[in-house]
Design an enzyme around this catalytic site. Structure first.
Site, PDB file in Angstrom:
ATOM      1  N   TYR A   1     -11.201   8.332  18.814  1.00 31.46           N
ATOM      2  CA  TYR A   1     -11.798   7.079  17.820  1.00 31.46           C
ATOM      3  C   TYR A   1     -11.763   5.715  18.426  1.00 31.46           C
ATOM      4  O   TYR A   1     -12.700   5.335  17.511  1.00 31.46           O
ATOM      5  CB  TYR A   1     -11.567   7.999  16.815  1.00 31.46           C
TER       6      TYR A   1
ATOM      7  N   GLU B   1     -15.609   3.612   8.669  1.00 27.71           N
ATOM      8  CA  GLU B   1     -16.096   4.812   9.447  1.00 27.71           C
ATOM      9  C   GLU B   1     -16.256   6.149   9.040  1.00 27.71           C
ATOM     10  O   GLU B   1     -15.093   6.047   8.132  1.00 27.71           O
ATOM     11  CB  GLU B   1     -15.912   4.962  10.952  1.00 27.71           C
TER      12      GLU B   1
ATOM     13  N   TYR C   1      -9.729 -10.710  10.576  1.00 29.54           N
ATOM     14  CA  TYR C   1      -9.920 -11.343   8.857  1.00 29.54           C
ATOM     15  C   TYR C   1     -10.043 -12.344   9.379  1.00 29.54           C
ATOM     16  O   TYR C   1      -9.439 -12.860   9.722  1.00 29.54           O
ATOM     17  CB  TYR C   1      -8.907 -10.207   8.460  1.00 29.54           C
TER      18      TYR C   1
ATOM     19  N   GLN D   1       0.672  -0.983  -0.520  1.00 33.04           N
ATOM     20  CA  GLN D   1       0.208   0.010   0.382  1.00 33.04           C
ATOM     21  C   GLN D   1       0.172   1.295   0.271  1.00 33.04           C
ATOM     22  O   GLN D   1       0.235   2.342  -0.109  1.00 33.04           O
ATOM     23  CB  GLN D   1      -0.945   0.000   1.367  1.00 33.04           C
TER      24      GLN D   1
ATOM     25  N   HIS E   1      -1.440  -0.008   5.994  1.00 32.32           N
ATOM     26  CA  HIS E   1      -1.411   1.438   6.348  1.00 32.32           C
ATOM     27  C   HIS E   1      -0.786   2.237   6.746  1.00 32.32           C
ATOM     28  O   HIS E   1       0.001   2.858   7.866  1.00 32.32           O
ATOM     29  CB  HIS E   1      -1.767   0.634   7.638  1.00 32.32           C
TER      30      HIS E   1
END
Length: 377
Positions: A259, A249, A270, A89, A155
């Site tokens: 949060y 979210e 997963y 990513q 991430h």
């Protein structure tokens, strides 16, 4: 009939009318591909002369930034972009212009950077020198580095948003295997941070001066935030983040707030589907404006402020990677009162969505033959 009942019925009728008008407009939408041949494009920024020249900056995840035009032309990669760690990513991510770009020429971008201990998200800026579709970035400076570095290909976040006061918000990921770090303040994993444009820390940041806390932190308890935009009326920062197996979210991201990740989540582990943390709510932790189960894999976000799409002004648009569509959300304050899925026939992963200076919505599709698409009527 009590007055409160009349008010409720009137409110419901208004919402149903808005929903009906929105559905009618959606049937007439036409996605127009303007540019193709991009390698996993990630971020999009409109140059000041866009309405005359059609020029935009686009990042490609493997490390190239280009000027492209609505006529379908791709400029060569800009010189001056630092090396990126383009694995998984990671790579070259978001791009934004300085609010005073026409005076400063500063362009800001986020990327994954290698270093001692692994890699992390960094943010750099450089001055754009351009002639047509060709150009380079000069005076390149790194203004932020996520710490600590950690060896991971997942991430990284990361979206960049300038607030009305000129400070820069940077959204960050938890690096996947370091999710518990999102609940501690001695690191940047799973955080949104806020800095001055030159990298200094604003003195009014919520944790500035607290012993053991990273002073750049604005909010914490996030998983992987890949969408961010300022609310056009309130100036509040709205963000969205990927959940694990379910639980994406949308949040209003306020100073000093927690949060919840990974203590609370609407998602599951997963594979096994096992519960994560302590449930979906806990005192002292924020609840999302809305969440998605199953995950749609949110990426990119924009508020519509133009009149291009009758009945949609003020709506929020969110891209979906896994679900391959664009979500339109009708808001009533901080409540979502309607959702509609658009561009499902495009069958493309939506990486980013922006409103152009001309008022049209533009999306980037995430593939080896990535596109810039204008959403017309």
């Amino acid at each position: 009939m009590p007055r409160s009942t009349f008010a409720w019925v009137g409110r419901l009728a208004a919402l149903l009318l808005l929903a009906a008008s929105g559905a009618a407009v959606a049937q007439a939408l036409k996605p127009v591909t303007l540019v193709r041949g991009l390698s996993h494009p990630w971020g999009l920024a409109f140059l000041p002369d866009f309405e005359q020249s059609g020029r935009m900056l686009v990042t490609e995840r493997d490390g190239r930034m280009r000027i492209v035009s609505t006529g379908g032309e791709l400029g060569p990669p800009l010189a001056g972009v630092p090396a990126v760690d383009a694995r998984g990513q990671g790579g070259l991510l978001d791009v934004v212009l300085d609010p005073k770009f026409e005076q400063t020429r500063w362009v800001y971008w986020s990327y994954s950077e290698r270093g001692d201990g692994g890699n992390s998200t960094a943010v750099a800026r450089g001055r754009l020198e351009a002639n047509g579709l060709q150009g380079r970035l000069t005076d390149v400076q790194v203004v932020f580095r996520q710490v600590p570095k950690y060896s991971s290909s997942a991430h990284f976040g990361s979206r960049l948003v300038f607030a009305r006061d000129g400070r820069l918000f940077i959204t960050l990921g938890d690096r996947f295997s370091r999710r518990d770090d999102a609940q501690t303040l001695d690191n940047h994993h799973g955080k949104v941070v806020r800095i001055e444009p030159d990298g200094r820390v604003p003195g009014d940041n919520p944790f500035a001066g607290r012993a053991g806390a990273r002073p750049e932190i604005w909010s914490f308890g996030h998983r992987n935030v890949q969408g961010a935009a300022l609310h056009p009326q309130t100036g509040e920062l709205w963000t969205h983040e990927h959940g694990p197996q379910g639980g994406d979210e949308l949040n209003v991201t306020e100073a000093g707030r927690n949060y919840g990740w990974p203590v609370i989540s609407f998602g599951a582990e997963y594979g096994s589907g096992a519960k994560i943390g302590e449930g979906t709510a806990k005192a002292g932790m924020e609840q999302p404006v809305v969440h998605w189960v199953p995950s749609i894999a949110t990426s990119g976000m924009a508020f519509l402020t133009s009149e291009r799409y009758p009945g949609w002004k003020g709506d929020l648009f969110v891209g979906a990677l896994r679900a391959q569509h664009l979500v339109r959300l009708r808001l009533d304050g901080r409540r979502v009162v309607q959702q509609e899925r658009l561009l499902q026939d495009l069958r493309e992963r939506i990486r980013d969505v922006r409103q152009g200076p001309d008022g049209w919505l533009y999306v980037l599709t995430d593939s080896s033959d990535g596109q810039v698409v204008r959403l017309q009527r």
